[in-house]
Write a protein that holds these residues in place. Structure first.
Motif, PDB file in Angstrom:
ATOM      1  N   LEU A   1       0.536  -1.209  -0.144  1.00 22.16           N
ATOM      2  CA  LEU A   1       0.070   0.123   0.191  1.00 22.16           C
ATOM      3  C   LEU A   1       0.880   1.172  -0.083  1.00 22.16           C
ATOM      4  N   TYR A   2       0.222   2.204  -0.307  1.00 20.13           N
ATOM      5  CA  TYR A   2       0.904   3.379  -1.187  1.00 20.13           C
ATOM      6  C   TYR A   2      -0.064   4.721  -1.083  1.00 20.13           C
ATOM      7  N   TRP A   3       0.752   5.593  -0.381  1.00 22.56           N
ATOM      8  CA  TRP A   3       0.353   7.315  -0.483  1.00 22.56           C
ATOM      9  C   TRP A   3       1.631   7.851  -0.910  1.00 22.56           C
ATOM     10  N   TYR A   4       0.551   8.883  -1.883  1.00 24.69           N
ATOM     11  CA  TYR A   4       1.453   9.901  -2.884  1.00 24.69           C
ATOM     12  C   TYR A   4      -0.128  11.167  -2.238  1.00 24.69           C
ATOM     13  N   ARG A   5       1.290  12.226  -2.700  1.00 23.47           N
ATOM     14  CA  ARG A   5       0.471  13.221  -2.827  1.00 23.47           C
ATOM     15  C   ARG A   5       0.452  13.981  -4.027  1.00 23.47           C
ATOM     16  N   GLN A   6      -0.620  14.700  -4.701  1.00 19.84           N
ATOM     17  CA  GLN A   6      -0.721  15.871  -5.897  1.00 19.84           C
ATOM     18  C   GLN A   6      -1.229  16.553  -6.076  1.00 19.84           C
TER      19      GLN A   6
ATOM     20  N   PHE B   1       3.755   0.736   2.515  1.00 19.93           N
ATOM     21  CA  PHE B   1       4.040  -0.434   3.605  1.00 19.93           C
ATOM     22  C   PHE B   1       3.728  -1.690   2.686  1.00 19.93           C
ATOM     23  N   GLN B   2       3.892  -2.406   3.415  1.00 19.16           N
ATOM     24  CA  GLN B   2       4.791  -4.053   2.818  1.00 19.16           C
ATOM     25  C   GLN B   2       3.449  -5.122   4.252  1.00 19.16           C
ATOM     26  N   ASN B   3       2.591  -5.530   3.873  1.00 18.31           N
ATOM     27  CA  ASN B   3       1.565  -5.200   5.009  1.00 18.31           C
ATOM     28  C   ASN B   3       1.453  -4.649   5.848  1.00 18.31           C
ATOM     29  N   GLU B   4       1.904  -5.181   6.671  1.00 15.95           N
ATOM     30  CA  GLU B   4       1.877  -4.108   8.821  1.00 15.95           C
ATOM     31  C   GLU B   4       3.387  -3.011   8.491  1.00 15.95           C
ATOM     32  N   ALA B   5       3.864  -3.464   7.836  1.00 18.20           N
ATOM     33  CA  ALA B   5       5.681  -3.049   8.230  1.00 18.20           C
ATOM     34  C   ALA B   5       5.399  -1.332   7.131  1.00 18.20           C
ATOM     35  N   GLN B   6       6.068  -0.186   7.483  1.00 16.04           N
ATOM     36  CA  GLN B   6       6.220   0.954   6.817  1.00 16.04           C
ATOM     37  C   GLN B   6       7.846   0.741   6.421  1.00 16.04           C
TER      38      GLN B   6
ATOM     39  N   LEU C   1       7.511  13.647   3.827  1.00 21.00           N
ATOM     40  CA  LEU C   1       6.688  13.150   5.473  1.00 21.00           C
ATOM     41  C   LEU C   1       7.282  14.071   6.188  1.00 21.00           C
ATOM     42  N   SER C   2       6.393  15.195   6.680  1.00 19.46           N
ATOM     43  CA  SER C   2       7.336  15.507   8.291  1.00 19.46           C
ATOM     44  C   SER C   2       6.766  15.052   9.213  1.00 19.46           C
ATOM     45  N   ASP C   3       7.394  15.421  10.339  1.00 16.93           N
ATOM     46  CA  ASP C   3       6.700  14.900  11.909  1.00 16.93           C
ATOM     47  C   ASP C   3       5.376  15.232  11.819  1.00 16.93           C
ATOM     48  N   ARG C   4       4.605  16.056  11.094  1.00 18.33           N
ATOM     49  CA  ARG C   4       3.633  16.504  10.881  1.00 18.33           C
ATOM     50  C   ARG C   4       2.484  14.965  10.222  1.00 18.33           C
ATOM     51  N   PHE C   5       3.057  14.239   9.253  1.00 22.12           N
ATOM     52  CA  PHE C   5       2.454  13.163   9.066  1.00 22.12           C
ATOM     53  C   PHE C   5       2.907  12.264   9.714  1.00 22.12           C
ATOM     54  N   SER C   6       1.678  11.239   9.729  1.00 26.65           N
ATOM     55  CA  SER C   6       1.642   9.568  10.367  1.00 26.65           C
ATOM     56  C   SER C   6       0.966   9.023   9.179  1.00 26.65           C
ATOM     57  N   ALA C   7       1.525   7.773   8.984  1.00 26.85           N
ATOM     58  CA  ALA C   7       1.135   6.827   8.420  1.00 26.85           C
ATOM     59  C   ALA C   7       0.794   5.079   9.149  1.00 26.85           C
ATOM     60  N   GLU C   8      -0.081   4.767   9.228  1.00 24.59           N
ATOM     61  CA  GLU C   8      -0.159   3.658   9.611  1.00 24.59           C
ATOM     62  C   GLU C   8      -0.736   3.154   9.323  1.00 24.59           C
ATOM     63  N   ARG C   9      -0.542   1.206   9.385  1.00 24.47           N
ATOM     64  CA  ARG C   9      -1.527   0.818   8.891  1.00 24.47           C
ATOM     65  C   ARG C   9      -1.591  -0.931   9.681  1.00 24.47           C
ATOM     66  N   PRO C  10      -2.214  -1.141  10.993  1.00 19.26           N
ATOM     67  CA  PRO C  10      -2.268  -2.035  11.528  1.00 19.26           C
ATOM     68  C   PRO C  10      -2.492  -2.914  11.916  1.00 19.26           C
ATOM     69  N   LYS C  11      -3.106  -3.676  10.513  1.00 22.42           N
ATOM     70  CA  LYS C  11      -2.992  -5.023  10.878  1.00 22.42           C
ATOM     71  C   LYS C  11      -3.144  -5.605   9.353  1.00 22.42           C
ATOM     72  N   GLY C  12      -2.777  -4.803   8.399  1.00 19.83           N
ATOM     73  CA  GLY C  12      -2.348  -4.880   7.307  1.00 19.83           C
ATOM     74  C   GLY C  12      -3.084  -5.147   6.119  1.00 19.83           C
ATOM     75  N   SER C  13      -4.487  -3.841   6.408  1.00 23.21           N
ATOM     76  CA  SER C  13      -5.212  -4.311   5.443  1.00 23.21           C
ATOM     77  C   SER C  13      -5.630  -2.217   5.294  1.00 23.21           C
TER      78      SER C  13
END
Lengths: 115, 116
Positions: A32-37, A49-54, A61-73
């Motif tokens: 899973l990927y995030w992009y900004r346009q 992310f690959q599964n739940e690992a970033q 991705l400054s320190d104001r941004f955070s992304a999660e994928r807790p269960k790999g979905s």
């Protein structure tokens, strides 16, 4: 076979507020990927992310941004203390890993406007 | 560092004619993948076609074909028999396959307008 979905599609917020976006990848896609346009530009990579690992993060991705994928979905992207410069389309993509080039399939995006 | 250049900000084509959208790239990796995406005004990026650097044949997908010239580092998209629904932004993108990085690098895009 449903595609990548993102919620909300549009978000208007005031400067300084926190916002959170959600992305649901194509079923069984483990990447899973995030992009900004921004207007008039191509998408810029934020994180992966690959599964739940970033596994990969951009300098964007400054320190104001955070992304999660807790269960790999599904995944969430949170922006804290939003700034006007954060106004953009946030695109999520997913891939399976077995296709040639590991093709990424994109969702409809979340358009963020910071007032 | 990898880079994608799309030099045509906008293109016009008559319905039913063919059109070529230009893309040049720069990379030091010998193994890479090239992608084209279509972005209608709705915003979703739609995958069109993929070409691997070691693929000997030019990729084709229906009305889309990729004119891949490795020595020139170009990967132009050819759309045959243009339709009104082809009006959209088109982005060329690349990923280096030997680095382990998954990020796509995109060009700035070309806006295609198909005229009746």
């Amino acid at each position: 076979d449903t595609g990548v979905s993102q919620d909300p599609r549009h978000k208007i917020t005031k400067r300084g507020q926190n916002v959170t976006f959600r992305c649901d990848p194509i079923s069984e896609h483990n990447r899973l990927y995030w992009y900004r346009q921004t207007l008039g530009q191509g998408p810029e990579f934020l994180t992966y992310f690959q599964n739940e690992a970033q596994l990969e993060k951009s300098r964007l991705l400054s320190d104001r941004f955070s992304a999660e994928r807790p269960k790999g979905s599904f995944s969430t992207l949170e922006i804290q203390r939003t700034e006007q410069g954060d106004s953009a389309m946030y695109l999520c993509a997913s891939s399976l890993g077995s296709e040639p080039g590991d093709t990424q399939y994109f969702g409809p995006g979340t358009r963020l406007t910071v007032l | 560092a990898q880079k994608i250049t799309q030099t045509q900000p906008g293109m016009f084509v008559q319905e039913k004619e063919a059109v070529t959208l230009d893309c040049t790239y720069d990379t030091s990796d010998q193994s890479y993948g090239l992608f084209w995406y279509k972005q209608p005004s709705s915003g979703e990026m739609i995958f069109l076609i993929y070409q691997g650097s070691y693929d000997e044949q030019n990729a084709t997908e229906g009305r889309y074909s990729l004119n891949f010239q490795k020595a020139r580092k170009s990967a132009n998209l050819v759309i045959s028999a243009s339709q009104l629904g082809d009006s959209a932004m088109y982005f060329c993108a690349m990923r280096e396959l030997n680095t382990g990085r998954r990020a796509l690098t995109f060009g700035s895009g070309t806006r295609l307008q198909v005229q009746p």
